[in-house]
Scaffold this motif. Structure first.
Motif, PDB file in Angstrom:
ATOM      1  N   LYS A  48      51.676  45.081  44.463  1.00 19.89           N
ATOM      2  CA  LYS A  48      51.230  45.814  43.260  1.00 19.89           C
ATOM      3  C   LYS A  48      50.086  46.561  43.642  1.00 19.89           C
ATOM      4  N   SER A  49      49.227  46.091  44.579  1.00 23.56           N
ATOM      5  CA  SER A  49      47.904  46.954  45.062  1.00 23.56           C
ATOM      6  C   SER A  49      48.179  48.063  45.920  1.00 23.56           C
ATOM      7  N   LYS A  53      47.447  51.813  45.335  1.00 23.20           N
ATOM      8  CA  LYS A  53      46.788  52.657  46.303  1.00 23.20           C
ATOM      9  C   LYS A  53      47.749  53.732  46.876  1.00 23.20           C
ATOM     10  N   THR A  88      40.500  54.332  38.424  1.00 24.61           N
ATOM     11  CA  THR A  88      40.964  53.252  38.816  1.00 24.61           C
ATOM     12  C   THR A  88      39.727  52.035  38.565  1.00 24.61           C
ATOM     13  N   TYR A  90      38.780  48.348  39.525  1.00 26.66           N
ATOM     14  CA  TYR A  90      39.024  47.372  40.355  1.00 26.66           C
ATOM     15  C   TYR A  90      38.562  45.829  39.939  1.00 26.66           C
ATOM     16  N   GLN A  91      39.155  44.943  40.312  1.00 27.86           N
ATOM     17  CA  GLN A  91      38.612  43.354  40.011  1.00 27.86           C
ATOM     18  C   GLN A  91      37.160  43.134  40.550  1.00 27.86           C
ATOM     19  N   ASP A 170      42.950  47.005  37.782  1.00 24.81           N
ATOM     20  CA  ASP A 170      43.240  46.234  38.782  1.00 24.81           C
ATOM     21  C   ASP A 170      42.651  44.708  38.271  1.00 24.81           C
TER      22      ASP A 170
ATOM     23  N   ASP C 348      48.127  44.599  50.931  1.00 30.09           N
ATOM     24  CA  ASP C 348      48.319  44.230  49.515  1.00 30.09           C
ATOM     25  C   ASP C 348      47.557  43.080  49.000  1.00 30.09           C
ATOM     26  N   THR C 350      44.626  41.614  47.019  1.00 34.20           N
ATOM     27  CA  THR C 350      44.043  42.119  45.851  1.00 34.20           C
ATOM     28  C   THR C 350      42.519  42.334  46.070  1.00 34.20           C
TER      29      THR C 350
END
Lengths: 508, 335, 355
Positions: A48-49, A53, A88, A90-91, A170, C348, C350
């Motif tokens: 996913k990330s 990216k 984007t 992010y978390q 994200d 990857d 997160t």
């Protein structure tokens, strides 16, 4: 559904990303249409990330095409992507706490005056954007003075400044509580209705079903498929994500075995009136051997704070603690460890992993620290211990000399568990041990907790996922507003009952 | 240090508006100002002729080069870096100035060349730090040695400056009653003004703060991190070059051993001026107050007469300690 | 070849060898060691002797840097140590008596230990950034040394004390024997006990270490104390060499040399993993470089320039970007990494790296 026919704003086809010798993404497609909330699903490591990216130019794909509004693009980085309307969030909030809210929203697209910044216009415009998001905060205040949730919303606010066609979120919800998530969803829906395409990544299935229109599912760097959310049952989605049978999960379903506690048993740890100002109100709690006590409550309800007092991570202002009947003061983690109390923090990266050390060193760290530096563990004993836990917990790669930073989140969590199991604790306090790790690893950890309790260990289990708490706890302590509000038997408890208690006696 | 804070703070949507009495960010600077005022008051009451325009003018005249260094250093420290080379670069600039003037070059050429030497070294620092990820401490340490070695290579001995037009520039002075302002003070004040404007009114300046607040965040916000970081060192290097020019004007000579340990004075001034060494918080005006505090210590010790010179260092150390403790207390209360 | 190039000791050792070769070319007798009066003489022995103080300081510095710290005050501590020892000798009626010398040494080391403890207190108990906590003593320390010597360069004659600086033991310089001996003992202790690992854990993730029961604060405090003590010993060696306490110039810039030695040796200033063997090589490189400049007949004043070039070369070669290039240039399909999907997890993950 008009958006079904609208041409995609982003069309990624056959995207591959390689970090030799590993293919992180292999021929993945993604189509984002204007005015939709599109969920990107997959386990940790699914890609996913990497896909995000690749889109925003942090990684450059080794194959495939990216069309934005029908034009082929390869962005040089987030700034370039943003210039083309792709933002984007992010978390972790990636804004600067030392700058004002206005700067955080406007920098990069700031109004100018004589070649310099126009502060007044900047604040005014920021205020407009904030209002649009339903946020009532002073643009001139510094960002660091606001809560994480507000900072998250400010980050989204920043992302939507200017020409925002695509918004990538994200894992924006992982540190928000229910109310805050609702607020976020309201904002997301409003943006969708304005025609923005939102790509949404979340580990919470219920959130995905609540808010998303369509989804793309990835597994092991490959594409599983694209689905309309409403047409895909949750069970099938999970199947797609993990791509293996549900046995592990189901095994964990049956973990609660309610062994009767002998009457008059002495609690392993008994605390009376333990509390800390500004952190958690005085509470009582008895913990017995062979028992899993779940802590339920929203983020910020005091569940983590309670755990920290039990384990000496924070020092209590008031109250007493008795370990096996003997009064003691749990002043530091070290003191608590001396009593056989182990604690894994919710902040795995910040307070758990020592990423520059090897798996071996991480596993023996607590045990070695307890012995002191002058009495090193014999190498042979270390090797046996490490081999045992790598095998027992299924740590991958099974290489004791691998640096911990090269392991996935789930495997890092297992190493942390091993670190504590190696000290042979009598009480294990696990704060969010399953957060941010994939479904398979999650089930394994749940199973492990149940086994440990069956072997006589006392476990305190904290999780944001109520289901999980219900499933594996013998008793559940419910927290609300930094207070312990109830203690109920885990066997008889139902979801509704606990939700009611968490929400404050049905005020919801 | 501050990033881990939110995990355990209460969360409320909408954000409680902080009562804005005095923004906490200004507290250290206010502290510096109070110390400065106290020193002036104490000095003024203890010694005659202390609070006179002549003494205050001299305070600026004697420290003009340090003001320029401190302004440049503030940029670098705000990004979370450090520049250890400024003392050596200053020396290099004096040596280049003196050597070229001796060789008969006109000042109009010499001055830009001397300043540019600092710029080039600053650029090299920036490139090493950003593109090769060498820690700022190490990169500028190498720069420090490099510049010092270059000094000796150019001129092992002190070179006197006897160029007439350079001397004219150096002795230019504006007199307002008993106040005096030399060309170097004027230049220092211009640099200060420029520094202030750039830091607060340009995107470059705000990006400097943003990098200090979190480089990764600044990068993900799409701010030009690479360029800004390199430029911060260029600013510092240029300031050091300019500081060397001012120093050469004051000393009328170029000497390779000038400015040994001056980087410490510049760093001390910036810290006393309320800038956090972690970056992200601080003001260029505070740094100048810091320079004045350092200068006043020297002045007071001179006025006292009986005190030996080494007390200067001890007092600066104690002041540093006090300010560091103050800042620590402030950050502790925040978390 | 790839592995060799990537080894952290490769470039520092290469630099050392290059310097030795340059010296030998310039003066073929460079590496020759002769025996005179039962003592070893020659350039290599000289290098060992001049490395001694630097090695001690760099040893403390490595441990401090491992905990994410830095100790800028060591130069000042060196000055204080010499000032205390020589002032005591000068003021005593009988500077030649071994008891007086031992008292002087004891006093100096004790005070330096106190200074180290003070640094440790600021860093570990008050939580002040190391660079600034030690900057305080760096600034004030030389003032204190001058206070002790009264601003003079104290000189004294004391044969037993002089042995520390220029004496020989078993044919080897006492200073070198002391410094290398201390270094060996510390290195042995650090790596044979769990001290090294616990220091690294503290340096990499202090919060996690605390929760794991590591006494991070005590460890941190200890390394600053040790750094002060080692700097004190270095100060004794330096002052015994010249038999003069020069508060202004003793140990000037030794903190920078020490930090360079650590960095050249492959320990990152950001803390965590540290290499004592690298530090040893780094210290030797710096001492050899100083020697090289004299051998090549260059003015010693230009030494800084060469130092700068070596540092720039070594740090650039060790920088991630250069390493990537080097590895890319020499990459062959070797299956050194396990075929597990481990590297995939990294790109990857997160989590966005915040450091």
């Amino acid at each position: 559904m008009t958006q079904q026919t609208a041409p995609p704003v982003v069309e990624m086809t056959g995207i591959s990303v390689e970090f030799p010798p590993v293919k992180a993404l292999d021929g993945v497609d993604l189509h984002l249409r204007p005015g939709e909330i599109h969920a990107l699903m997959g386990e940790n490591g699914a890609g996913k990330s990497t896909l995000i990216k690749a889109l925003t130019g942090i990684y450059s794909p080794t194959a495939g095409t990216i069309l934005v509004d029908g034009v082929e693009r390869r962005f040089t980085g987030p700034a370039d992507a943003r210039a083309h309307g792709i933002s984007t969030v992010y978390q972790e909030v990636n804004l600067c706490e030392n700058l004002t809210v206005a700067e955080n929203i406007m920098l990069g697209a700031e109004p100018r005056l004589l070649g310099g910044l126009n502060w007044r216009a900047m604040r005014r415009q920021a205020a407009v954007h904030l209002e649009h998001m339903g946020l009532d905060i002073d643009p001139a205040s510094s960002l660091g003075s606001h809560s994480l949730a507000v900072q998250q919303l400010v980050a989204i606010c920043r992302a939507t400044v200017g020409d925002c066609k695509v918004l990538i979120l994200d894992e924006p919800t992982s540190s928000l509580d229910t109310d805050e998530v609702e607020h976020l969803f309201t904002v997301m829906r409003a943006l969708r209705d304005d025609g923005v395409a939102i790509l949404f990544v979340s580990h919470f299935l219920d959130q995905i079903y609540e808010v998303s229109d369509r989804m793309t599912v990835l597994r092991n760097g490959g594409l599983v498929g694209e689905f309309v959310t409403a047409d895909l049952p949750a069970a099938e989605l999970v199947q797609h994500m993990i791509g293996r049978s549900m046995e592990v999960l189901e095994a964990a379903e049956e973990v609660v075995e309610h062994a009767e506690r002998p009457a008059g048993a002495t609690p392993l740890l008994q605390v009376v009136g333990l509390g800390r100002k500004g952190s958690v109100q005085p509470f009582d709690l008895d913990l017995y051997e062979g028992e899993v006590v779940g802590l339920a409550g929203l983020l910020g309800s005091g569940r983590t704070e309670l755990a920290r007092l039990l384990t000496g991570a924070d020092r209590a202002d008031v109250g007493q603690a008795r370990v096996a009947g003997k009064p003691t003061r749990l002043r530091t983690p070290r003191v608590a460890m001396g009593h056989g109390i182990a604690y894994t923090s919710e902040d795995r990266k910040g307070e758990g992993v020592v990423d520059g050390l090897t798996v071996r060193e991480n596993i023996v760290l607590a045990l070695q620290a307890e012995r002191g530096w002058m009495r090193p563990l014999p190498r042979k004993q270390v090797d046996e211990l490490v081999a045992k836990y790598i095998q027992q917990l299924g740590i991958r790669p099974a290489n004791p000399e691998a640096l911990l930073r090269n392991l996935s989140g789930g495997n890092q969590q297992k190493v942390l568990l091993a670190r504590w199991l190696a000290t042979a604790p009598r009480l294990l306090v696990l704060d969010e041990p399953t957060r941010g790790i994939d479904v398979g690893a999650k089930a394994e950890i749940q199973k492990l907790v149940a086994d440990l309790a069956a072997d006589g260990m006392s476990v305190v289990f904290i999780s944001a996922e109520l289901e999980e708490v219900l499933r594996i706890s013998h008793r559940i302590t419910v927290m609300r507003d930094r207070r312990k509000v109830a203690e109920i038997d885990g066997g008889g408890a139902t979801m509704d009952q606990v939700v009611d208690l968490i929400a404050g006696g049905g005020t919801k | 240090m501050t990033t881990s804070a939110p995990a355990r703070t209460p969360r409320k949507l909408g954000g409680v508006k902080i009562p804005t009495r005095l923004d906490r960010r200004y507290l250290p600077v206010v502290g510096t100002f109070v110390v400065l005022a106290l020193m002036l008051i104490v000095g003024g009451s203890r010694y005659e002729n202390f609070l006179t325009p002549a003494v205050v003018s001299n305070l600026f005249i004697n420290n003009a080069h340090l003001i320029v260094l401190a302004v440049g250093m503030t940029f670098v420290i705000l990004t979370g870096g450090i520049d250890l080379s400024v003392g050596s670069v200053l020396a290099l600039s004096t040596v280049i100035t003196a050597a070229l003037l001796q060789a008969g070059w006109p000042p109009a050429v010499v001055i830009p060349v001397a300043v540019a030497a600092g710029t080039v070294i600053g650029l090299a620092h920036g490139v090493m730090i950003h593109y090769f990820q060498v820690q700022p401490f190490v990169a500028t340490l190498a720069g420090m040695f490099f510049a010092r070695g270059l000094c000796f290579l150019i001129a092992p001995e002190s070179i006197a400056i006897d160029n007439a037009s350079f001397a004219e520039l150096a002795t230019w002075v504006q007199i307002f009653g008993e106040w005096r302002m030399t060309s170097s003070v004027l230049i220092a004040l211009i640099v200060l003004g420029l520094g202030f404007v750039v830091l607060h009114l340009t995107r470059f300046g705000r990006t400097v703060y943003a990098i200090g607040g979190g480089e990764q965040s600044a990068l993900l916000m799409g701010l030009p991190v690479a360029r800004t970081k390199v430029l911060a060192y260029v600013v510092s290097g240029t300031c050091a070059g300019l500081g060397g020019l001012l120093f050469a004007m004051a000393q009328r000579s170029g000497y390779s051993l000038t400015g040994v340990g001056m980087e410490l004075d510049a760093i001390a001034a910036v810290v006393i001026g309320g800038t956090l060494l972690t970056g992200g918080t601080g003001f260029v005006l505070g740094s100048v107050l810091g320079v004045l505090v350092l200068g006043l210590i020297q002045t007071i010790i001179t006025f006292e007469g009986t005190l030996s010179s080494w007390w200067t260092r001890i007092v600066i150390g104690v002041l540093l300690l006090i300010f560091v403790l103050l800042q620590r207390a402030l950050t502790l209360r925040r978390t | 070849m790839t592995n060799l190039l990537r080894h952290y000791l490769f470039w520092p050792v290469a630099a050392l060898v290059a310097l030795l070769v340059a010296n030998t070319v310039a003066r073929p007798s460079f590496l020759a060691i002769t025996i005179r009066d039962g003592h070893l003489f020659g350039a290599p022995i000289d290098i060992l002797r001049t490395t001694a103080p630097l090695l001690l300081v760099a040893l403390g510095m490595t441990l401090v840097i491992a905990t994410r710290g830095i100790d800028l005050s060591v130069g000042a501590v060196v000055a204080v140590s010499g000032a205390v020892a020589l002032s005591h000798l000068a003021s005593s009626p009988n500077p030649e008596s071994p008891v007086t010398v031992l008292t002087a040494v004891g006093l100096a080391l004790a005070l330096c230990l106190v200074l180290g403890v003070w640094n440790g207190f600021l860093v570990s108990a008050l939580g002040i950034q190391p660079i600034i906590a030690t900057l305080i003593l760096m600034t004030a320390g030389r003032g204190v040394a001058m206070l002790i010597t009264g601003g003079m360069i104290t000189t004294v004659n004391s044969a037993p004390f002089k042995v520390l600086g220029s004496g020989f033991w078993l044919g080897l310089p006492v200073a070198a024997v002391l410094a290398f001996g201390v270094f060996a003992v510390v290195a042995f202790v650090v790596r044979r006990t769990a001290l090294g690992m616990l220091l690294e854990a503290t340096g990499i993730n202090p919060a996690a270490s605390r929760l794991s029961g590591v006494r991070s604060k005590t460890l941190t405090w200890t390394v600053y104390a040790a750094s002060g003590l080692f700097a004190g010993l270095a100060g004794l060696l330096i002052s015994a060499d010249t038999m003069a306490a020069d508060a202004n110039n003793a140990g000037l810039f030794i903190e920078l040399d020490a930090i360079l030695a650590v960095v050249i040796g492959g320990t990152a200033l950001s803390g965590g993993k540290f290499n004592l063997s690298g530090t040893l090589v780094g210290a030797l490189v710096i001492a050899t470089l100083e020697r090289t400049v004299t051998v090549l007949g260059i003015s010693p004043l230009v030494t800084p320039l060469f130092m700068a070039l070596v540092v720039i070369a070594v740090t650039l070669l060790q920088s991630p970007r250069m390493r990537e290039r080097l590895t890319a240039a020499t990459r062959r399909p070797v299956a050194t990494t396990p075929p597990e999907p481990q590297p995939a997890a990294r790109p990857d993950s997160t989590e966005v790296k915040t450091r």
